[in-house]
Design an enzyme around this catalytic site. Structure first.
Site, mmCIF file in Angstrom:
data_model
loop_
_atom_site.group_PDB
_atom_site.id
_atom_site.type_symbol
_atom_site.label_atom_id
_atom_site.label_comp_id
_atom_site.label_asym_id
_atom_site.label_seq_id
_atom_site.Cartn_x
_atom_site.Cartn_y
_atom_site.Cartn_z
ATOM 1 C CB ALA A 1 -0.896 -0.026 1.229
ATOM 2 N N GLY B 1 0.765 -5.089 0.919
ATOM 3 C CA GLY B 1 -0.440 -5.147 0.096
ATOM 4 C C GLY B 1 -0.177 -5.737 -1.282
ATOM 5 C CD GLU C 1 -2.246 -7.774 2.813
ATOM 6 O OE1 GLU C 1 -2.041 -6.594 2.458
ATOM 7 O OE2 GLU C 1 -2.768 -8.073 3.898
HETATM 8 N N1 DAK Z 1 4.645 3.261 -0.623
HETATM 9 C C1 DAK Z 1 5.044 4.444 -1.142
HETATM 10 N N2 DAK Z 1 6.212 4.606 -1.776
HETATM 11 C C2 DAK Z 1 7.027 3.555 -1.861
HETATM 12 C C3 DAK Z 1 6.686 2.283 -1.334
HETATM 13 C C4 DAK Z 1 5.426 2.169 -0.690
HETATM 14 N N3 DAK Z 1 4.966 1.005 -0.182
HETATM 15 N N4 DAK Z 1 7.703 1.433 -1.579
HETATM 16 C C5 DAK Z 1 8.641 2.136 -2.241
HETATM 17 N N5 DAK Z 1 8.246 3.409 -2.404
HETATM 18 C C6 DAK Z 1 8.967 4.500 -3.051
HETATM 19 C C7 DAK Z 1 10.148 4.969 -2.189
HETATM 20 O O1 DAK Z 1 9.720 5.865 -1.201
HETATM 21 C C8 DAK Z 1 11.020 5.617 -3.242
HETATM 22 O O2 DAK Z 1 10.495 6.897 -3.534
HETATM 23 P P1 DAK Z 1 11.479 8.179 -3.790
HETATM 24 O O3 DAK Z 1 12.305 8.301 -2.562
HETATM 25 O O4 DAK Z 1 12.292 7.788 -5.003
HETATM 26 O O5 DAK Z 1 10.538 9.324 -4.029
HETATM 27 C C9 DAK Z 1 10.793 4.748 -4.476
HETATM 28 O O6 DAK Z 1 9.564 4.055 -4.255
HETATM 29 C C10 DAK Z 1 11.897 3.700 -4.648
HETATM 30 O O7 DAK Z 1 11.998 2.984 -3.430
HETATM 31 P P2 DAK Z 1 13.427 2.686 -2.747
HETATM 32 O O8 DAK Z 1 14.367 3.812 -2.972
HETATM 33 O O9 DAK Z 1 13.149 2.276 -1.333
HETATM 34 O O10 DAK Z 1 13.916 1.438 -3.629
HETATM 35 P P3 DAK Z 1 14.847 0.219 -3.188
HETATM 36 O O11 DAK Z 1 15.114 -0.543 -4.447
HETATM 37 O O12 DAK Z 1 16.003 0.702 -2.362
HETATM 38 O O13 DAK Z 1 13.938 -0.678 -2.198
HETATM 39 C C11 DAK Z 1 11.880 -1.830 -1.520
HETATM 40 C C12 DAK Z 1 12.796 -1.330 -2.692
HETATM 41 C C13 DAK Z 1 10.575 -2.355 -2.138
HETATM 42 C C14 DAK Z 1 12.580 -2.970 -0.773
HETATM 43 C C15 DAK Z 1 11.622 -0.649 -0.537
HETATM 44 O O14 DAK Z 1 11.140 0.466 -1.293
HETATM 45 C C16 DAK Z 1 10.635 -0.961 0.529
HETATM 46 O O15 DAK Z 1 10.932 -1.600 1.536
HETATM 47 N N6 DAK Z 1 9.391 -0.437 0.353
HETATM 48 C C17 DAK Z 1 8.362 -0.516 1.375
HETATM 49 C C18 DAK Z 1 7.831 -1.927 1.460
HETATM 50 C C19 DAK Z 1 6.793 -2.030 2.543
HETATM 51 O O16 DAK Z 1 7.010 -1.730 3.711
HETATM 52 N N7 DAK Z 1 5.633 -2.470 2.125
HETATM 53 C C20 DAK Z 1 4.510 -2.612 3.022
HETATM 54 C C21 DAK Z 1 3.749 -1.347 2.995
HETATM 55 S S1 DAK Z 1 2.501 -1.396 4.222
HETATM 56 C C22 DAK Z 1 -4.619 -1.434 5.930
HETATM 57 C C23 DAK Z 1 -4.625 -2.389 4.955
HETATM 58 C C24 DAK Z 1 -3.481 -2.730 4.278
HETATM 59 C C25 DAK Z 1 -2.306 -2.144 4.586
HETATM 60 C C26 DAK Z 1 -2.294 -1.155 5.567
HETATM 61 C C27 DAK Z 1 -3.429 -0.801 6.235
HETATM 62 N N8 DAK Z 1 -5.833 -1.029 6.642
HETATM 63 C C28 DAK Z 1 -7.079 -1.764 6.412
HETATM 64 C C29 DAK Z 1 -5.866 0.100 7.509
HETATM 65 C C30 DAK Z 1 -1.127 -2.492 3.868
HETATM 66 C C31 DAK Z 1 0.007 -1.961 4.249
HETATM 67 C C32 DAK Z 1 1.206 -2.111 3.459
HETATM 68 O O17 DAK Z 1 1.258 -2.655 2.365
#
Ligand code: DAK
Length: 258
Positions: free
Chosen positions: A65, A109, A112
């Site tokens: 997400a 997400g 998922e």
């Molecule tokens: N959201 C927004 N931007 C993201 C992102 C994300 N999930 N993942 C990556 N980006 C963005 C980064 O901020 C970066 O943006 P800039 O700085 O260039 O502007 C760009 O994409 C490139 O990312 P990285 O520089 O980090 O690239 P790397 O190759 O170094 O790393 C990575 C890739 C995928 C390992 C890393 O970006 C990463 O760890 N991303 C986050 C992964 C993560 O934590 N995913 C889970 C998100 S939480 C809910 C229901 C569902 C959910 C929540 C609530 N409710 C019912 C309330 C679900 C939650 C989630 O999915």
């Protein structure tokens, strides 16, 4: 079909939907999920399409997400507004087969959403994870429910609590994905698989999908009863007549339009 956050390709009876927000690692936001629902419903209703592929880019299926979009949400934004529920789960209403094709990251997400597909094919570059715990939330789109069903409780708890990613080999070994291909061949192989399904009778493919999904919602006895109804109904279809006649006549079946 033109979308801001999706790319669409048509390959005969196979429609390919690509998640496409390259600057944000295909992070899933409201607009993308609205567009995805729209594209899925259009292909599901189109008689020329038999199979849908959902994929991302070579680098990422989806990194979850959109954290930037949700960082400042309050409970009042998420619960009354039905965040996630309002537009993430259209894919579960699609009646034709949906194959998820994952290259690179499928996280949070993104994992998922991939698990909502009927089955998953992965590139050897794929990495799956549920790292929500690291950003202070539980999974919200079925990660705590579909992951244990897919790979078992121990592996799922390990992934969900430690936030560790698993690679394509571990994903295949644990049953999360059905097959793994070299990254440079993944779309070619995915299209071959989709085309082989698209050549089968679409009515039967839809009934099989419906019956398998029923297995997760009901008892064994009721599930078998459900399957049996489709089996009996098949004898009223052109697909059964053509399929069995072709076998007896030792020729390939032609399910065109059946
Ligand atoms: N959201 C927004 N931007 C993201 C992102 C994300 N999930 N993942 C990556 N980006 C963005 C980064 O901020 C970066 O943006 P800039 O700085 O260039 O502007 C760009 O994409 C490139 O990312 P990285 O520089 O980090 O690239 P790397 O190759 O170094 O790393 C990575 C890739 C995928 C390992 C890393 O970006 C990463 O760890 N991303 C986050 C992964 C993560 O934590 N995913 C889970 C998100 S939480 C809910 C229901 C569902 C959910 C929540 C609530 N409710 C019912 C309330 C679900 C939650 C989630 O999915």
């Amino acid at each position: 079909m033109q979308y801001a956050d999706l790319l669409i390709e048509n390959h005969g009876k196979v429609a390919v939907i690509r998640l496409n927000r390259p600057k944000a690692m295909n992070a899933l936001n409201d607009n993308m999920m609205n567009e995805l629902g729209d594209a899925l419903y259009k292909f599901d209703a189109d008689p020329a399409v038999h199979v849908i592929i959902l994929t991302g880019s070579e680098k990422v299926f989806a990194a979850g997400a959109d954290i930037a979009a949700m960082a400042n949400y309050t409970y009042a934004d998420t619960y009354p507004g039905n965040y996630i529920g309002r537009n993430w789960e259209h894919i579960l209403n699609i009646r034709k087969p949906v194959i998820g094709v994952v290259s690179g990251y499928a996280l949070g997400g993104g994992c998922e959403l991939a698990m909502m597909c009927d089955f998953l094919i992965a590139a050897d570059s794929a990495k799956f994870g549920q790292p929500e715990i690291k950003v202070g939330v539980t999974p919200g789109a079925g990660g705590t429910q579909r992951l244990p069903r897919a790979i078992g409780k121990s592996k799922a708890m390990d992934m969900l609590l430690t936030a560790r990613m698993i690679d394509a080999a571990e994903a295949e070994r644990t049953g999360l994905v059905s097959r793994v291909f070299p990254a440079d061949k993944i779309m070619e192989e995915a299209l071959k698989i989709a085309e082989s399904i698209a050549a089968m009778p679409v009515t039967v493919a839809m009934a099989i999908k419906d019956s398998v999904n029923r297995a997760y919602e009901t008892t064994l006895t009721e599930g078998v009863r459900y399957e049996r109804r489709y089996f009996h109904a098949a004898f009223g279809t052109p697909a059964q007549k053509e399929g069995m006649a072709a076998f007896l006549e030792k020729r390939p079946a032609n399910f065109e339009g059946k």
